[in-house]
Design a protein around this motif. Structure first.
Motif, mmCIF file in Angstrom:
data_model
loop_
_atom_site.group_PDB
_atom_site.id
_atom_site.type_symbol
_atom_site.label_atom_id
_atom_site.label_comp_id
_atom_site.label_asym_id
_atom_site.label_seq_id
_atom_site.Cartn_x
_atom_site.Cartn_y
_atom_site.Cartn_z
ATOM 1 N N ASP A 195 0.850 -1.183 0.000
ATOM 2 C CA ASP A 195 0.000 0.000 0.000
ATOM 3 C C ASP A 195 0.892 1.241 0.000
ATOM 4 N N SER A 196 0.311 2.403 0.180
ATOM 5 C CA SER A 196 1.093 3.638 0.085
ATOM 6 C C SER A 196 2.155 3.742 1.180
ATOM 7 N N LEU A 197 1.847 3.296 2.381
ATOM 8 C CA LEU A 197 2.838 3.332 3.455
ATOM 9 C C LEU A 197 3.982 2.355 3.179
ATOM 10 N N ALA A 198 3.634 1.154 2.756
ATOM 11 C CA ALA A 198 4.656 0.160 2.416
ATOM 12 C C ALA A 198 5.494 0.636 1.231
ATOM 13 N N HIS A 199 4.887 1.400 0.336
ATOM 14 C CA HIS A 199 5.618 1.921 -0.823
ATOM 15 C C HIS A 199 6.766 2.817 -0.374
ATOM 16 N N MET A 200 6.499 3.685 0.602
ATOM 17 C CA MET A 200 7.542 4.575 1.091
ATOM 18 C C MET A 200 8.621 3.792 1.843
ATOM 19 N N THR A 201 8.224 2.770 2.568
ATOM 20 C CA THR A 201 9.185 1.898 3.243
ATOM 21 C C THR A 201 10.060 1.196 2.212
ATOM 22 N N LEU A 202 9.443 0.735 1.137
ATOM 23 C CA LEU A 202 10.166 0.069 0.059
ATOM 24 C C LEU A 202 11.157 1.016 -0.613
ATOM 25 N N VAL A 203 10.737 2.225 -0.890
ATOM 26 C CA VAL A 203 11.622 3.221 -1.509
ATOM 27 C C VAL A 203 12.840 3.463 -0.620
ATOM 28 N N ALA A 204 12.609 3.655 0.672
ATOM 29 C CA ALA A 204 13.718 3.887 1.603
ATOM 30 C C ALA A 204 14.650 2.683 1.656
ATOM 31 N N ALA A 205 14.090 1.485 1.628
ATOM 32 C CA ALA A 205 14.908 0.268 1.670
ATOM 33 C C ALA A 205 15.754 0.130 0.400
ATOM 34 N N ILE A 206 15.193 0.478 -0.737
ATOM 35 C CA ILE A 206 15.943 0.424 -2.001
ATOM 36 C C ILE A 206 17.073 1.451 -1.969
ATOM 37 N N GLU A 207 16.762 2.656 -1.510
ATOM 38 C CA GLU A 207 17.800 3.689 -1.421
ATOM 39 C C GLU A 207 18.945 3.239 -0.518
ATOM 40 N N ASP A 208 18.613 2.653 0.608
ATOM 41 C CA ASP A 208 19.650 2.184 1.545
ATOM 42 C C ASP A 208 20.454 1.033 0.960
ATOM 43 N N ALA A 209 19.781 0.077 0.355
ATOM 44 C CA ALA A 209 20.454 -1.126 -0.153
ATOM 45 C C ALA A 209 21.412 -0.813 -1.295
ATOM 46 N N PHE A 210 21.052 0.168 -2.122
ATOM 47 C CA PHE A 210 21.861 0.463 -3.302
ATOM 48 C C PHE A 210 22.604 1.791 -3.204
#
Length: 77
Positions: A35-50
């Motif tokens: 959902d929209s909240l998980a989307h922002m969590t996902l974006v942050a996780a991608i930024e951190d991982a890469f």
């Protein structure tokens, strides 16, 4: 581990999906967990991982695993 495998792991972790869950065809809101909240969590996780920064338009456009893959590839090129 390849970048695509790393991205798959990030998706599974950020969206609380089981190990081995096939995320390759996953699309935004196709499952309740993205959902929209998980989307922002996902974006942050991608930024951190890469170690990348995702701009606002790309956050909005990232509506599937495939688009996230294209985004990561573009940022790492």
């Amino acid at each position: 581990m390849t970048d695509i495998d790393k991205l798959r792991r990030v998706f599974r972790t950020a969206l609380n999906l089981p190990d081995g869950y096939d995320v390759d065809g996953l699309e935004y809101r196709a499952i309740d967990k993205w959902d929209s909240l998980a989307h922002m969590t996902l974006v942050a996780a991608i930024e951190d991982a890469f170690d990348i920064m995702i701009d606002t338009q790309d956050v909005i456009d990232m509506s599937s695993f495939g688009k996230a893959k294209e985004l990561v590839e573009r940022c790492l090129a």
